[in-house]
Design a protein around this motif. Structure first.
Motif, short mmCIF file in Angstrom:
data_model
loop_
_atom_site.label_atom_id
_atom_site.label_comp_id
_atom_site.label_asym_id
_atom_site.label_seq_id
_atom_site.Cartn_x
_atom_site.Cartn_y
_atom_site.Cartn_z
N ILE A 24 15.14 27.15 13.84
CA ILE A 24 15.37 27.90 15.08
C ILE A 24 15.06 29.36 14.80
O ILE A 24 15.35 29.88 13.72
CB ILE A 24 16.81 27.68 15.61
CG1 ILE A 24 16.99 28.39 16.96
CG2 ILE A 24 17.87 28.11 14.62
CD1 ILE A 24 18.15 27.86 17.77
N LYS A 25 14.44 30.00 15.79
CA LYS A 25 13.91 31.35 15.59
C LYS A 25 14.89 32.40 16.10
O LYS A 25 15.27 32.36 17.27
CB LYS A 25 12.59 31.42 16.41
CG LYS A 25 11.75 32.62 16.14
CD LYS A 25 10.38 32.44 16.78
CE LYS A 25 10.50 32.16 18.27
NZ LYS A 25 9.25 32.14 18.99
N PRO A 26 15.31 33.34 15.24
CA PRO A 26 16.28 34.35 15.68
C PRO A 26 15.61 35.50 16.43
O PRO A 26 15.65 36.65 16.01
CB PRO A 26 16.91 34.82 14.37
CG PRO A 26 15.84 34.62 13.35
CD PRO A 26 15.00 33.46 13.80
N SER A 27 15.01 35.17 17.56
CA SER A 27 14.30 36.19 18.33
C SER A 27 15.08 36.55 19.60
O SER A 27 14.60 37.28 20.45
CB SER A 27 12.91 35.67 18.71
OG SER A 27 13.04 34.42 19.36
N GLY A 28 16.27 36.00 19.73
CA GLY A 28 17.11 36.26 20.90
C GLY A 28 18.37 35.42 20.73
O GLY A 28 18.50 34.70 19.74
N SER A 29 19.28 35.52 21.71
CA SER A 29 20.49 34.70 21.63
C SER A 29 20.15 33.26 21.99
O SER A 29 19.40 33.04 22.94
CB SER A 29 21.54 35.22 22.60
OG SER A 29 21.93 36.50 22.20
N PRO A 30 20.70 32.30 21.25
CA PRO A 30 20.39 30.91 21.56
C PRO A 30 20.82 30.54 22.98
O PRO A 30 21.83 31.04 23.48
CB PRO A 30 21.16 30.12 20.51
CG PRO A 30 22.15 31.05 19.91
CD PRO A 30 21.64 32.43 20.13
N GLN A 31 20.04 29.68 23.59
CA GLN A 31 20.32 29.31 25.00
C GLN A 31 20.52 27.80 25.13
O GLN A 31 20.31 27.04 24.18
CB GLN A 31 19.21 29.85 25.92
CG GLN A 31 17.77 29.76 25.39
CD GLN A 31 17.10 28.42 25.60
OE1 GLN A 31 17.57 27.62 26.37
NE2 GLN A 31 15.99 28.18 24.89
N LEU A 32 20.90 27.42 26.35
CA LEU A 32 21.27 26.02 26.59
C LEU A 32 20.15 25.03 26.25
O LEU A 32 20.43 23.92 25.78
CB LEU A 32 21.69 25.86 28.07
CG LEU A 32 22.36 24.55 28.45
CD1 LEU A 32 23.69 24.35 27.72
CD2 LEU A 32 22.58 24.49 29.98
N GLY A 33 18.90 25.43 26.46
CA GLY A 33 17.77 24.55 26.11
C GLY A 33 17.73 24.28 24.61
O GLY A 33 17.52 23.14 24.18
N ASN A 34 17.96 25.32 23.80
CA ASN A 34 18.00 25.14 22.34
C ASN A 34 19.10 24.15 21.97
O ASN A 34 18.93 23.29 21.10
CB ASN A 34 18.31 26.45 21.60
CG ASN A 34 17.29 27.54 21.83
OD1 ASN A 34 17.63 28.67 22.16
ND2 ASN A 34 16.01 27.21 21.67
N TYR A 35 20.23 24.32 22.65
CA TYR A 35 21.39 23.49 22.33
C TYR A 35 21.15 22.03 22.70
O TYR A 35 21.32 21.13 21.89
CB TYR A 35 22.62 24.05 23.08
CG TYR A 35 23.89 23.31 22.78
CD1 TYR A 35 24.52 23.42 21.53
CD2 TYR A 35 24.47 22.48 23.74
CE1 TYR A 35 25.68 22.73 21.26
CE2 TYR A 35 25.64 21.78 23.46
CZ TYR A 35 26.24 21.91 22.22
OH TYR A 35 27.39 21.21 21.95
N LEU A 36 20.69 21.81 23.94
CA LEU A 36 20.54 20.42 24.40
C LEU A 36 19.30 19.75 23.81
O LEU A 36 19.30 18.56 23.50
CB LEU A 36 20.48 20.37 25.93
CG LEU A 36 21.75 20.85 26.64
CD1 LEU A 36 21.56 20.79 28.15
CD2 LEU A 36 22.97 20.02 26.23
N GLY A 37 18.22 20.54 23.66
CA GLY A 37 16.97 19.96 23.15
C GLY A 37 16.98 19.78 21.64
O GLY A 37 16.24 18.94 21.11
#
Ligand code: TYM
Length: 327
Positions: free
Chosen positions: A9-22
């Protein structure tokens, strides 16, 4: 012998729901089945400019979020990409076996060129080579990702195959695996574009650290259409996406969900979805707050992770160097 999973996972911003669910939720759920390596890919993050202080913060946030979501650093290797120098070296070597044409066909690269034209960095172009290095260093069998990363994993297979053909069996061919549902969560304001970290502050994305009120408000304001029925209809991308989020979180069938909301309107459904998302993220947020209370904890986890990843990566790179004639 358990199969090896690698993902990043790329630390280019705050993680979002798509990252979490996908991705993240699946990594955690399947953790015991596999031998796992999870990577905070900071070298990928710098392919586009990030403020140094923000980058540090995002690295902490991603690491904390993975642990809060259930990744157990005693069971899985969790490390920061730049701590293991072998990734950069193998990326360079792989560059020499990847034709320009393969790279130029990458959808993510083409999208960035559209936006940034001639200003697009060489790093963005070369991104898939570094990703291939990440995966191939660990003899990975399975790469659990969202839909948008599948093409990069296909390229990884292609370069591995090419290298193996020239020098003999060296790399294992990894399989990209996406979830049956939730592999492509779309944005809430514009459901024709995927949800992404780069729009974390807007109504388009739900950040994993958004407060309850913000989450509910974003969902209530999500774009739908002028119809009423709460049904999975792909020609209505707004409601379809919200229903997909509901389905991914609850694990219920489409039929059951449609029956539950039969005769109700979008407003009722959105309220119910708000509850489900808030409840899921509440658990993660609570755990995140506990983990981040001790500032040195995350650093020590990443250090231990790098200590475990390094010998694996070093051995593979030594083999590669030997094959090529650099050893
Ligand atoms: P990144 O940081 O963009 O995303 C991390 C994971 O989240 C998935 N994802 C989504 N899934 C569903 N819906 C969405 N809207 C959504 N947005 C993101 C991504 O598919 C990904 O699985 N290049 C990778 C990081 C990487 C990597 C690797 C992954 C570097 N090396 C090696 C696997 C293996 C990336 O930028 O992910």
């Amino acid at each position: 012998m358990k199969k090896r999973v690698f993902s990043g996972i790329k630390p280019s911003g705050s993680p979002q729901l798509g990252n979490y669910l996908g991705a993240i939720r699946r990594w955690a759920a399947e953790q015991d089945e596999y031998d796992n390596v999870f990577c905070i890919v900071d070298l990928h993050a710098i392919t586009e400019y990030v403020e140094p202080a923000e980058l540090k913060q995002y690295i902490r946030e991603q690491t904390g979020m993975l642990i809060a979501s259930g990744i157990d650093p005693d069971k899985s290797i969790l490390f920061q990409q730049s701590h293991v120098h072998e990734h950069s070296e193998l990326a360079w070597i792989l560059n020499c076996y990847i034709p320009m044409g393969w790279m130029q066909r990458m959808t993510q690269y083409k999208e960035k060129v559209e936006e940034q034209k001639e200003q697009v960095s060489v790093g963005v172009f070369d991104y898939p080579s570094l990703m291939a290095a990440d995966i191939l260093l660990y003899d990975t069998d399975i790469v659990p990702v969202g839909d948008d990363q599948k093409q990069h994993v296909e390229l990884t297979r292609d370069v591995a195959q090419r290298f193996n053909y020239i020098y003999g069996e060296t790399f294992k061919l990894p399989e990209p695996v996406t979830g049956e549902v939730g592999a492509r969560i779309m944005g809430l304001e514009d459901p024709t574009r995927k949800m992404s970290k780069s729009e974390g502050g807007s109504g388009q994305s739900i950040a994993l650290l958004d407060s309850e009120n913000v989450i509910r408000r974003k969902i209530m304001r999500a774009t739908t259409d002028s119809q009423r029925d709460v049904v999975f209809d792909e020609s209505r991308p707004g409601i379809f996406n919200l229903l997909t989020i509901y389905q991914t979180i609850t694990g219920e069938s489409r039929n059951d969900i449609e029956n539950r909301f039969h005769g109700k309107g979008y407003g009722d459904f959105k309220k119910a979805l708000g509850e489900v998302v808030v409840e899921t993220l509440h658990q993660v947020q609570k755990r995140y707050a506990e983990i981040t209370a001790d500032p040195s904890y995350l650093e020590s986890i990443l250090k231990k992770g790098a200590d475990k990843a390094t010998p694996i990566a070093r051995e593979k790179l030594a083999q590669v160097r030997e094959r090529i004639g650099l050893g």
